[in-house]
Design a protein around this motif. Sequence first.
Motif, PDB file in Angstrom:
ATOM      1  N   SER A   1     -43.367 -10.215 -13.364  1.00 11.15           N
ATOM      2  CA  SER A   1     -44.516  -9.611 -12.694  1.00 11.15           C
ATOM      3  C   SER A   1     -44.144  -9.178 -11.280  1.00 11.15           C
ATOM      4  N   GLY A   2     -42.860  -8.958 -11.033  1.00 12.50           N
ATOM      5  CA  GLY A   2     -42.396  -8.544  -9.706  1.00 12.50           C
ATOM      6  C   GLY A   2     -42.901  -7.165  -9.340  1.00 12.50           C
ATOM      7  N   ARG A   3     -43.092  -6.951  -8.055  1.00 17.94           N
ATOM      8  CA  ARG A   3     -43.584  -5.668  -7.574  1.00 17.94           C
ATOM      9  C   ARG A   3     -42.796  -5.279  -6.328  1.00 17.94           C
ATOM     10  N   VAL A   4     -42.315  -4.054  -6.293  1.00 20.38           N
ATOM     11  CA  VAL A   4     -41.537  -3.556  -5.163  1.00 20.38           C
ATOM     12  C   VAL A   4     -42.177  -2.258  -4.698  1.00 20.38           C
ATOM     13  N   THR A   5     -42.364  -2.115  -3.398  1.00 22.90           N
ATOM     14  CA  THR A   5     -42.841  -0.871  -2.817  1.00 22.90           C
ATOM     15  C   THR A   5     -41.835  -0.456  -1.762  1.00 22.90           C
ATOM     16  N   GLN A   6     -41.320   0.754  -1.875  1.00 25.27           N
ATOM     17  CA  GLN A   6     -40.348   1.249  -0.907  1.00 25.27           C
ATOM     18  C   GLN A   6     -40.800   2.601  -0.382  1.00 25.27           C
ATOM     19  N   THR A   7     -40.562   2.833   0.894  1.00 27.47           N
ATOM     20  CA  THR A   7     -40.863   4.120   1.489  1.00 27.47           C
ATOM     21  C   THR A   7     -39.723   4.479   2.431  1.00 27.47           C
TER      22      THR A   7
END
Length: 140
Positions: A88-94
């Motif tokens: 259930s991992g979540r990654v947000t990159q910008t």
Amino acid sequence: MGSSRQARWVAGVASSLVAFGLLLWLGQAAPFGWLPDGEPERWAVVVAFATLGATAVLAAMGWWAAQAPAASPASGREVRLSAKASGSGRVTQTAGSHYRTPSTGKPTTGGAAPPLPEHVRMKATATEDGRIDQAGGDRT
């Protein structure tokens, strides 16, 4: 391609050629009992052995050469992002000025906003229910 990467590839190819020469010499000079007695058969086995060894060296050196960072653009603005998410991992990159406030577009930290990067490289892998959200510029 940067000079560092080019130098690594040259070293990789040179190492492979040296390995081939050394293994070829070793196969002819050393009295291995498992090599055939006839000269043409012995050369065939030794060349195959040297080719296999040189290929292994080239594969290892090629991997090493590929790890060299590419030359940065003249402006120095380059971003590389890599992410892996599983379960259930979540990654947000910008890559860019993601800290701007949506209503005004001004940076939340004050001062002038840095320019957006010229080169953005992103790599992501998600398995199971993992989620990855990537953006290559301003999210406002």
